[in-house]
Design a protein around this motif. Structure first.
Motif, short mmCIF file in Angstrom:
data_model
loop_
_atom_site.label_atom_id
_atom_site.label_comp_id
_atom_site.label_asym_id
_atom_site.label_seq_id
_atom_site.Cartn_x
_atom_site.Cartn_y
_atom_site.Cartn_z
N GLY A 122 -0.23 -8.12 -8.19
CA GLY A 122 0.78 -8.52 -8.59
C GLY A 122 2.11 -8.43 -7.35
N GLU A 123 3.39 -8.74 -8.04
CA GLU A 123 4.52 -8.75 -7.30
C GLU A 123 4.67 -7.52 -6.35
N ILE A 124 4.97 -7.84 -5.35
CA ILE A 124 5.36 -6.99 -4.02
C ILE A 124 6.92 -6.47 -4.00
N PHE A 125 7.78 -7.23 -4.36
CA PHE A 125 9.12 -6.79 -4.35
C PHE A 125 9.41 -6.33 -5.81
N LEU A 126 9.70 -4.97 -6.05
CA LEU A 126 9.90 -4.41 -7.20
C LEU A 126 11.08 -3.50 -7.46
N THR A 127 11.75 -3.30 -8.31
CA THR A 127 12.91 -2.17 -8.31
C THR A 127 11.86 -0.88 -8.54
N GLY B 157 11.77 0.95 -10.94
CA GLY B 157 11.31 1.11 -12.22
C GLY B 157 10.21 0.06 -12.63
N GLY B 158 9.75 -0.55 -11.37
CA GLY B 158 8.73 -1.53 -11.73
C GLY B 158 8.99 -3.03 -11.96
N ARG B 159 10.55 -3.38 -11.94
CA ARG B 159 10.85 -4.68 -12.51
C ARG B 159 11.10 -5.77 -11.15
N SER B 160 10.92 -6.88 -11.53
CA SER B 160 11.41 -7.81 -10.67
C SER B 160 12.49 -7.95 -9.98
N LEU B 161 12.95 -7.98 -8.86
CA LEU B 161 14.49 -7.94 -8.29
C LEU B 161 15.00 -9.21 -8.78
N SER B 162 16.20 -9.20 -9.27
CA SER B 162 17.07 -9.84 -9.88
C SER B 162 17.75 -10.62 -8.59
N ARG B 163 18.18 -11.78 -8.92
CA ARG B 163 19.21 -12.71 -7.81
C ARG B 163 20.14 -11.72 -7.56
N LYS B 164 20.94 -11.12 -8.64
CA LYS B 164 22.19 -10.40 -8.39
C LYS B 164 21.99 -9.27 -7.57
N LEU B 165 20.96 -8.56 -7.62
CA LEU B 165 20.53 -7.28 -6.83
C LEU B 165 20.25 -7.75 -5.25
N ILE B 166 19.44 -8.53 -5.12
CA ILE B 166 19.15 -9.26 -4.00
C ILE B 166 20.54 -9.51 -3.12
N TRP B 167 21.14 -10.23 -3.94
CA TRP B 167 22.47 -10.66 -3.09
C TRP B 167 23.37 -9.72 -2.85
N ALA B 168 23.72 -8.66 -3.75
CA ALA B 168 24.36 -7.52 -3.66
C ALA B 168 23.87 -6.67 -2.37
N GLU B 169 22.35 -6.52 -2.43
CA GLU B 169 22.12 -5.84 -1.11
C GLU B 169 22.18 -6.34 0.01
N MET B 170 21.99 -7.69 0.10
CA MET B 170 22.32 -8.54 1.37
C MET B 170 23.64 -8.33 1.72
N ALA C 138 0.65 -1.35 -0.04
CA ALA C 138 -0.06 -0.06 0.03
C ALA C 138 0.95 1.30 0.04
N GLY C 139 1.93 1.23 0.92
CA GLY C 139 2.83 2.43 0.89
C GLY C 139 3.64 2.65 -0.35
N GLN C 140 3.98 1.73 -1.06
CA GLN C 140 4.37 1.65 -2.42
C GLN C 140 3.42 1.90 -3.80
N LYS C 141 2.17 2.00 -3.33
CA LYS C 141 1.14 1.91 -4.25
C LYS C 141 1.15 0.96 -5.31
N ILE C 142 1.31 -0.40 -4.80
CA ILE C 142 1.06 -1.57 -5.63
C ILE C 142 -0.30 -2.26 -5.28
#
Length: 280
Positions: free
Chosen positions: A189-194, A196-209, A182-186
């Motif tokens: 569909g998918e909740i975890f998005l960039t 730009g509205g795209r799915s989070l990639s494995r590489k991005l999730i890995w890097a953020e962790m 709700a806070g992200q106005k979604i």
């Protein structure tokens, strides 16, 4: 043999894997393994039993047994696909591990420190993502199934590798997911998005962790998405002591795969030996 010279059967096999609904990460791994095999072929590129045996020997000289076996599985699958099962090689026989390295185990306390670090850094999406993976045991490639609709229903239908399984979402997690959406106005569909509205990639999730590690005081070697799945498995099993049920939740076809998740650490194994009190 350079990449342009790889036979068309390689790409055909990869498309076959895609049709079998293998994950893109698995397909990419198979591609690397098969191309490495072709690089090891002698001049002329003929596939023979001697050539595959030589490739196995070369792998054994420089890689761990588990890595060798995973690469041979890829090669054997490819050889079967192209009609050369006669050139398949046997996997290495390995004794089941009695314990895993302490340096690789993510503890509950370390997990909680990661959550605190994410909150302190204002990384709301990352903190919620860590909780979603760890509280459900989903694979990182299954995060896309955590949708607004799933949060409302309290369960997610995950369809991968030709199988469909239902993952129940804890009520507290569902409420958190819906508040975040709700806070992200979604609205659906998918909740975890960039952004730009795209799915989070494995590489991005890995890097953020990984970026949380120093702030949380947790060794980077312990922090990766699949380790959250392992932590979920250990906590789930400690609660219900039902490995068959856990295998179903994790989406494992074999209980033997699930057993790997439950191997104790070296320190735990050592405490078990001490409790035997066999030394005077």
């Amino acid at each position: 043999m350079n990449q342009k010279e790889y036979p068309p059967e390689v790409q055909s096999f990869l498309e076959h894997l895609r049709a079998m609904e293998r994950s893109e990460s698995t397909i990419e791994k198979y591609r690397r393994d098969i191309q490495l095999f072709y690089q090891h072929l002698p001049q002329g590129g003929q596939i023979t039993r001697e050539a595959t045996a030589a490739f196995k020997s070369a792998l054994c000289a420089h890689r761990a047994a588990a890595t060798v076996n995973s690469m041979l599985v890829a090669l054997n699958g490819y050889l079967t696909y192209i009609g050369r099962p006669d050139c398949r090689v046997k996997l290495l026989r390995r004794q089941r591990r009695l314990f895993r390295e302490q340096s690789r185990e993510l503890t509950r306390g370390e997990y909680e420190r990661l959550l605190a670090a994410a909150a302190h850094a204002g990384r709301e999406r990352l903190g919620l993502l860590l909780q979603a993976i760890c509280a459900t045991g989903v694979r990182v490639g299954e995060v896309k199934y955590l949708t607004v609709e799933a949060a409302r229903a309290g369960k997610a239908e995950i369809a991968l590798k030709g199988k469909v399984r239902t993952i129940l979402l804890p009520g507290k997690l569902s409420r958190k997911l819906l508040r975040y959406a709700a806070g992200q106005k979604i609205a659906s569909g998918e909740i975890f998005l960039t952004r730009g509205g795209r799915s989070l990639s494995r590489k991005l999730i890995w890097a953020e962790m990984k970026r949380l590690c120093s702030r949380a005081g947790v060794e980077p070697s312990k922090v990766f998405p699949h380790n959250l799945r392992h932590l979920f498995a250990r906590c789930f099993y400690q609660s219900c002591r039902d490995i068959v049920r856990l295998a179903d939740v994790l989406g494992h076809s074999s209980v033997e795969t699930t057993r790997i998740y439950l191997v104790s650490t070296g320190a735990e194994h050592e405490r078990t030996l001490d409790r035997l009190r066999l030394i005077s």
